[in-house]
Design an enzyme around this catalytic site. Structure first.
Site: not given
Ligand code: 9WN
Length: 443
Positions: A115, A175, A177, A414
């Site tokens: 990441q 990060g 996605d 979030e």
């Molecule tokens: C996949 C944990 C993470 C963040 C990322 C965010 C989300 C994960 C998901 O959550 O990603 O890594 O399952 O959606 O996009 O930035 O680190 O908070």
């Protein structure tokens, strides 16, 4: 009718943030969020450690040390460090990192990708908050070389053209996605018939409309399958993954973090050749970010290394040069005016003057959909910190005030609906609580 938004004062808000972190502490790590993300995520942990430093600097240090303990032998910091709890897909079995790659630790279990490299920025902030404490000294002595190796891994394995523009091999590595930045490169990812079946767990705990679609998930899982086939060998992944993009935002963070790490290294007596090397990497990546600037849009672009094309989709990531510097002054001033102007943070319909992930004026804007429109407090924190770092203190202070207005409802969403301020995605998200703590203690 939606209930009125609550407003906590700063003492109550800090207490709620501390309580949120306590609730997300599973004994060995502070998980990213209680239900949706019951494990440690690499860049979340960097932000979490910053907030923790205001509460208990030893614990902040320990959190980073827990992440570093999962560093791969080749230097990669993995994107997820799994706790013993299940409840997230893909979990350690689906990744199979330890089974397939000798560099991956057997314990704790980890994912097989990385990441954004924001950890040195966290270290800087922890030193600023808790410098002088034995735990911070230990982190500087023992953690610094680990961060150096992490940066070295990125240079060695993720700069395929040697230009300083760092590549990601999966949207999760950005990060961000499902950002529209990745729509074109993902369109070329065609899941094969041998994609093993899977069941999504995220939609059991978060509204489907706020999460990536099934078609997107198939592609995410297909990329994991491709990586498994080459046993997560870093160079083979870069050669074979059907998704390979020069990520301008990751590159800018790397440039900024390398510079910060160099300065911390100077202050803590690290070898001067490593410090010179870090500054060289920072310089090269800054140039790469500046070269990605598109005068036609006033934003920086990503580069699709598979298709050999620039990606001009306008998102918040296009402001990457504001993080690391390197643009000529006129372009930089124009960019700063744009991010604060009516297409972004100054849009008249916003709940708070914070730049959302996609401009509300863009036809692609989706107010509730994950990285396709909502406001992400951590990204705002990064811009605020960079503004401060570059001496744009009035802009940084304004952003901080607006961010506190967004998170003062105490839910620590979030992400947030940019027009109404409604918290979305997971609630009690650790990194939102911790950036709130940092905004509450600006010194
Ligand atoms: C996949 C944990 C993470 C963040 C990322 C965010 C989300 C994960 C998901 O959550 O990603 O890594 O399952 O959606 O996009 O930035 O680190 O908070």
């Amino acid at each position: 009718m939606r209930p009125a938004r609550r407003r906590f004062d700063s003492v109550q808000l800090a207490a709620r943030a501390a309580w949120t972190l306590g609730g997300n502490d599973n004994g060995t790590m502070i998980t990213a969020a209680p239900r949706l993300y019951p494990h440690m995520w690499s860049w979340d942990t960097a932000f979490i450690s910053i907030g923790l430093a205001h509460l208990n600097v030893d614990r902040a240090v320990r959190e980073l040390e827990t992440l570093f303990a999962a560093q791969w032998r080749d230097g990669m910091l993995p994107h997820i460090v799994f706790s013993e709890d299940g409840g997230y897909f893909p979990g350690p079995q689906r990744w199979g990192a330890a089974e397939l790659n000798a560099d991956a630790p057997d314990s704790p279990r980890t994912s097989g990708i990385c990441q954004p490299p924001v950890h040195a920025i966290a270290l800087r902030r922890i030193v600023d908050i808790g410098g002088g404490s034995p735990a911070v000294d230990r982190l500087l002595t023992d953690g610094w070389p680990k961060l150096y190796r992490w940066h070295e891994w990125l240079v060695r394995h993720r700069d395929p053209h040697g230009t300083g523009l760092l590549a990601i091999t999966h949207g999760w590595e950005s990060g961000m996605d499902n950002s529209p930045r990745w729509d074109l490169p993902y369109a070329a990812v065609i899941p094969g018939p041998d994609l093993p079946p899977y069941e999504r767990l995220d939609r059991r705990v978060a509204a489907a409309a706020e999460r990536p679609s099934d078609a997107e998930y198939d592609r995410y899982l297909w990329l994991v399958e491709q990586m498994r086939k080459v046993r997560y060998d870093a160079d083979q992944v870069v050669r074979t993954s059907s998704f390979l993009v020069g990520d301008v935002f990751v590159t800018a963070l790397f440039a900024l973090a390398s510079e910060v790490l160099a300065t911390l290294g100077e202050q803590s007596g690290q070898p001067s050749w490593r410090i010179r090397q870090l500054r060289g990497w920072a310089r090269r990546s800054r140039v790469a970010v500046a070269s990605a600037y598109d005068p036609a849009t006033g934003l920086a672009r990503d580069y699709d290394l598979r298709a050999g094309t620039w990606l001009s989709t306008a998102t918040l990531a296009g402001f990457a040069p504001l993080l690391c510097g390197g643009l000529p002054a006129a372009d930089e001033n124009r960019m700063l005016a744009t991010i604060l102007g009516p297409d972004w943070a100054g849009h008249p319909d916003l709940f708070a003057a914070i730049p959302p992930s996609v401009s509300p004026n863009d036809p692609a804007f989706r107010a509730r959909e994950y990285w396709r429109g909502p406001v992400w407090p951590v990204i705002a924190w990064l811009f605020g910190w960079a503004f401060e770092h570059h001496g744009w203190t009035a802009e940084a202070a304004r952003l901080r005030t607006e961010c506190l207005r967004l998170v003062e409802d105490g839910t620590f969403g979030e992400y947030y609906h940019p027009l109404t301020g409604e918290p979305l995605g997971s609630q009690q998200q650790s990194w939102t609580a911790t950036v709130a703590l940092d905004w509450l203690h600006p010194a």
